[in-house]
Write a protein that holds these residues in place. Structure first.
Motif, PDB file in Angstrom:
ATOM      1  N   GLU A  25      -2.536   6.602   9.138  1.00  0.00           N
ATOM      2  CA  GLU A  25      -3.504   7.524   9.737  1.00  0.00           C
ATOM      3  C   GLU A  25      -4.794   7.625   8.934  1.00  0.00           C
ATOM      4  OE1 GLU A  25      -0.629   9.781   7.198  1.00  0.00           O
ATOM      5  OE2 GLU A  25      -0.365   8.433   8.865  1.00  0.00           O
ATOM      6  N   ILE A  62       5.872  10.140   2.371  1.00  0.00           N
ATOM      7  CA  ILE A  62       4.898  10.348   3.442  1.00  0.00           C
ATOM      8  C   ILE A  62       5.214   9.441   4.632  1.00  0.00           C
ATOM      9  CG2 ILE A  62       2.472  10.172   4.121  1.00  0.00           C
ATOM     10  CD1 ILE A  62       1.791  10.685   1.149  1.00  0.00           C
ATOM     11  N   LEU A  63       5.450   8.173   4.357  1.00  0.00           N
ATOM     12  CA  LEU A  63       5.708   7.213   5.425  1.00  0.00           C
ATOM     13  C   LEU A  63       6.984   7.525   6.196  1.00  0.00           C
ATOM     14  CD1 LEU A  63       4.632   3.922   3.631  1.00  0.00           C
ATOM     15  CD2 LEU A  63       3.403   5.153   5.432  1.00  0.00           C
ATOM     16  N   GLU A  64       7.896   8.231   5.552  1.00  0.00           N
ATOM     17  CA  GLU A  64       9.150   8.633   6.214  1.00  0.00           C
ATOM     18  C   GLU A  64       9.018   9.983   6.910  1.00  0.00           C
ATOM     19  OE1 GLU A  64      11.933   8.414   2.993  1.00  0.00           O
ATOM     20  OE2 GLU A  64      11.864   6.225   2.944  1.00  0.00           O
ATOM     21  N   GLY A  65       7.783  10.494   6.965  1.00  0.00           N
ATOM     22  CA  GLY A  65       7.542  11.748   7.686  1.00  0.00           C
ATOM     23  C   GLY A  65       7.702  12.998   6.861  1.00  0.00           C
ATOM     24  N   GLY A  66       7.565  12.879   5.546  1.00  0.00           N
ATOM     25  CA  GLY A  66       7.798  14.009   4.672  1.00  0.00           C
ATOM     26  C   GLY A  66       6.630  14.942   4.460  1.00  0.00           C
TER      27      GLY A  66
END
Length: 67
Positions: A25, A62-66
């Motif tokens: 993003e 972050i990449l895992e949606g954390g």
């Protein structure tokens, strides 16, 4: 040297602009700094010169949606 100290010394440390470029993003570097200040990036720390260093492992969070 303990296992934790060894892991930390082997960790790749990134600046907020580097982290921002790695994310799909493309947040601003300031956003990444704000995440670090809010404690959303595990292991992020400030240097004596007041710069943020973020472990590469936090980018995986972050990449895992954390965040």
């Amino acid at each position: 040297m303990s296992k934790e100290e060894r892991k930390e010394s082997e960790e790749r440390w990134l600046s907020p602009p580097q982290v921002a470029q790695m994310l799909p993003e493309k947040p601003s570097a300031e956003t990444v700094r704000n995440w670090a200040a809010a404690g959303k990036l595990p292991g992020a720390r400030r240097t004596p010169g007041n710069r943020w260093l973020i472990p590469e492992s936090a980018v995986r969070v972050i990449l895992e949606g954390g965040v």
